[in-house]
Design an enzyme around this catalytic site. Structure first.
Site, short mmCIF file in Angstrom:
data_model
loop_
_atom_site.label_atom_id
_atom_site.label_comp_id
_atom_site.label_asym_id
_atom_site.label_seq_id
_atom_site.Cartn_x
_atom_site.Cartn_y
_atom_site.Cartn_z
N HIS A 1 -8.35 -32.22 -31.09
CA HIS A 1 -9.31 -31.14 -30.87
C HIS A 1 -10.26 -31.47 -29.71
O HIS A 1 -11.47 -31.32 -29.79
CB HIS A 1 -10.10 -30.84 -32.14
CG HIS A 1 -9.25 -30.39 -33.28
ND1 HIS A 1 -8.50 -29.22 -33.24
CD2 HIS A 1 -8.99 -30.96 -34.48
CE1 HIS A 1 -7.84 -29.08 -34.37
NE2 HIS A 1 -8.11 -30.13 -35.14
N LYS B 1 0.84 -1.20 0.00
CA LYS B 1 0.00 0.00 0.00
C LYS B 1 0.87 1.25 0.00
O LYS B 1 0.57 2.23 -0.70
CB LYS B 1 -0.92 0.00 1.23
CG LYS B 1 -1.72 1.29 1.38
CD LYS B 1 -2.64 1.26 2.59
CE LYS B 1 -3.40 2.58 2.71
NZ LYS B 1 -4.40 2.57 3.81
#
Length: 553
Positions: A307, A152
């Site tokens: 696939h 922070k």
């Protein structure tokens, strides 16, 4: 409630911040002494805790114990060390404000410009198999508080959570201090680190809901399969992962993509690549689908995926000569054309014999729990073949997550219990025909499990523990049946069939009957089940209802 605010005109610009005081508290002590040596050499005051301080002191570098700063001893078996205003004021003071600078002076507290913290090894402890209080004690409290406070206050403090950043910090010390851009980047990494950590902790609590402190559980056992109730899901889901690699592109060349791995994961994302080209996005998707299919079986099994759909799945008896090589050969024979350029997964160590067969087939990826040395020698002659070794303790996730626009879908993972085929079939209902003999039951169970790997609508024909025809991803079940029969050709006669969901009409089943299928397993439950049963009776075949479906979208 909003946080404190200040008149922006009171802020003083601050880019380069020289490092004169550092707080070090790490569980991962890699390169710690390299950093300590650089800081001490630059005259930086080092404040530290517990074993970190002892390690630095034993190496001959000056260090101040945090207890000297706080005037309060480390207590409660180390649970309380840095949770003190004398520490956190030094982390959170915004020295762009004269008022903060004046308050620190009044309190006699010196600020920190560098904080190096990494957290208790919670993920590693869980991975080791620890339970109950042994895991709870690895939930870090003071560490995340320091990390978040420093992040922070990145306008003034550089926060480091990984030894990988030590070199850049050492360079910054030598250059006169950290830049705002550097501190901001470190803050971003720090918040990602604590978010991932908290996600792992929350996931452990979800997975161990109802467990006592000694790790005991009220679960009915690994084969229990009760549906989750609505309140089994947490109110908030946070997905955490660490960037493993940026991929060349995504599903298509114009899409960007990257691989992230959960710290506590044991799946494809944690697999070790032993050889071959860099993995692509599609490689990872197909490899995961292949492993999903192969690991549904207790016998040696191989799945070949194209696939995300199987073009061949087969099992072999454990005592068969070179069982995994046999399973691969029979899986390949299902559809050799589609197997070209496919992805192969094996649930046993790849042998030399299997490797010699794979070498002759163009394959994108081969993934397995391990490889014989001789097999690796053969496979590595194919420079582009990607070889993946699954992590020790590989396991599928308990839940599956899928992104949709604006949110996520979360569900229990669809899986089969690793039990003997006779146990699986014992719960089925004979809908028509004579009870199947043992050999046919084994094939029906194989087909039922293998069909779950087929995209819906899914139909799979099997014979002697191997798929012979697959119909996948069609928008109606009749088309899937026709596709499976077409791919099987002459092999359809005498095979068994599995359907991932019920037959809504008899027409799909009739396609299979006309091709000579001798037995069928399907969920049942259609309003026209009687119509379907009559078609099966007219053909004189055996048909079982499982009472559950296995859609796969």
């Amino acid at each position: 409630m909003s946080g404190p605010s200040h008149d922006k005109s009171l802020y003083r610009e601050r880019d380069i911040v020289p490092i004169t005081r550092a707080l070090l508290s790490v569980s991962d002590k890699r390169e710690l002494l390299t950093l300590a040596e650089a800081l001490a050499g630059a005259g930086v005051e080092i404040v530290s805790t517990g074993s970190t301080a002892q390690t630095i002191r034993d190496a001959g570098f000056p260090v101040t114990d945090v207890a000297q700063v706080t005037g309060f001893p480390e207590s409660l078996d180390g649970r309380v060390k840095t949770l003190h205003p004398a520490v956190h004021s030094g982390l959170l003071a915004d020295l762009r404000l004269e008022s903060h600078e004046e308050q620190l002076a009044e309190l006699g507290i010196a600020p920190f410009q560098l904080v190096v913290v990494n957290l208790y090894p919670f993920v590693e402890t869980v991975a080791s198999g620890a339970q109950g209080d042994d895991v709870i004690e690895q939930i870090d409290i003071g560490g995340p508080a320091m990390v978040r406070a420093s992040a922070k206050n990145h306008a003034n403090v550089a926060i480091v959570v990984s030894p990988d950043a030590y070199t850049s910090i050492i360079d910054a010390v030598a250059a006169g201090g950290t830049s705002l851009a550097q501190r901001r980047a470190l803050a971003r990494e720090a918040f990602q680190h604590t978010a991932s950590y908290d996600t792992a902790v929350a996931a452990w609590f979800v997975d161990n809901d109802g467990a006592s402190n000694d790790g005991a559980s009220n679960d009915a056992g690994p084969d229990a399969a009760a549906p989750a109730s609505a309140d089994a899901f947490p109110a908030t889901v946070t997905l955490g992962g660490d960037l493993q690699q940026t991929l060349r592109y995504g599903e298509n060349s114009h899409q960007k993509a990257a691989l992230y791995a959960r710290p506590d994961g044991h799946g494809i994302a944690q697999a070790t690549q032993l050889h071959g080209k860099e993995m692509s996005y599609n490689n990872f998707v197909d490899a995961d689908a292949a492993v999903r299919a192969a690991y549904d079986f207790i016998y040696p099994a191989v799945a070949i995926i194209k696939h995300a759909n199987p073009c061949g799945i087969a099992v072999a008896k454990p005592k068969a000569p070179d069982a995994i090589a046999s399973a691969h050969q029979r899986a390949h024979e299902c559809d050799p054309v589609s197997a070209f350029g496919g992805v192969i997964a094996a649930n046993r160590i790849v042998t030399l014999k299997m490797a010699e067969t794979v070498k002759e087939i163009f394959t994108e990826v081969l993934v397995a729990p391990g490889f014989e040395e001789a097999a690796l020698d053969v496979l590595k002659t194919k420079k582009n073949l990607r070889l993946l070794q699954l992590p020790e303790g590989f396991q599928r996730e308990d839940t599956e997550v899928r992104q949709i626009s604006g949110g996520l879908l979360v569900q229990d993972t669809d899986r089969f219990a690793a039990v003997d085929p006779a146990v699986t079939a014992a719960s089925w209902t004979l809908a028509t025909g004579e009870p199947a003999d043992e050999e046919t039951i084994v094939d029906l169970v194989f087909a039922w499990k293998a069909c779950r790997a087929v995209k819906s609508n899914g139909i799979l024909l099997a014979h002697n523990g191997a798929s012979v025809g697959v119909g996948m991803g069609q928008v109606n079940r009749v088309d899937s049946c026709q596709l499976a029969v077409t791919r099987a050709g002459d092999r359809a006669a005498g095979s068994v069939a599995a359907s991932d969901a019920f037959f809504p009409f008899a027409d799909g089943l009739q396609v299979l009957l006309d091709a000579g299928v001798k037995a069928v397993v399907q969920p049942g439950g259609s309003v026209r089940d009687e119509e379907v049963i009559q078609a099966a009776q007219a053909a004189g075949i055996t048909m079982y209802f499982t009472g559950e479906r296995h859609f796969f979208h």
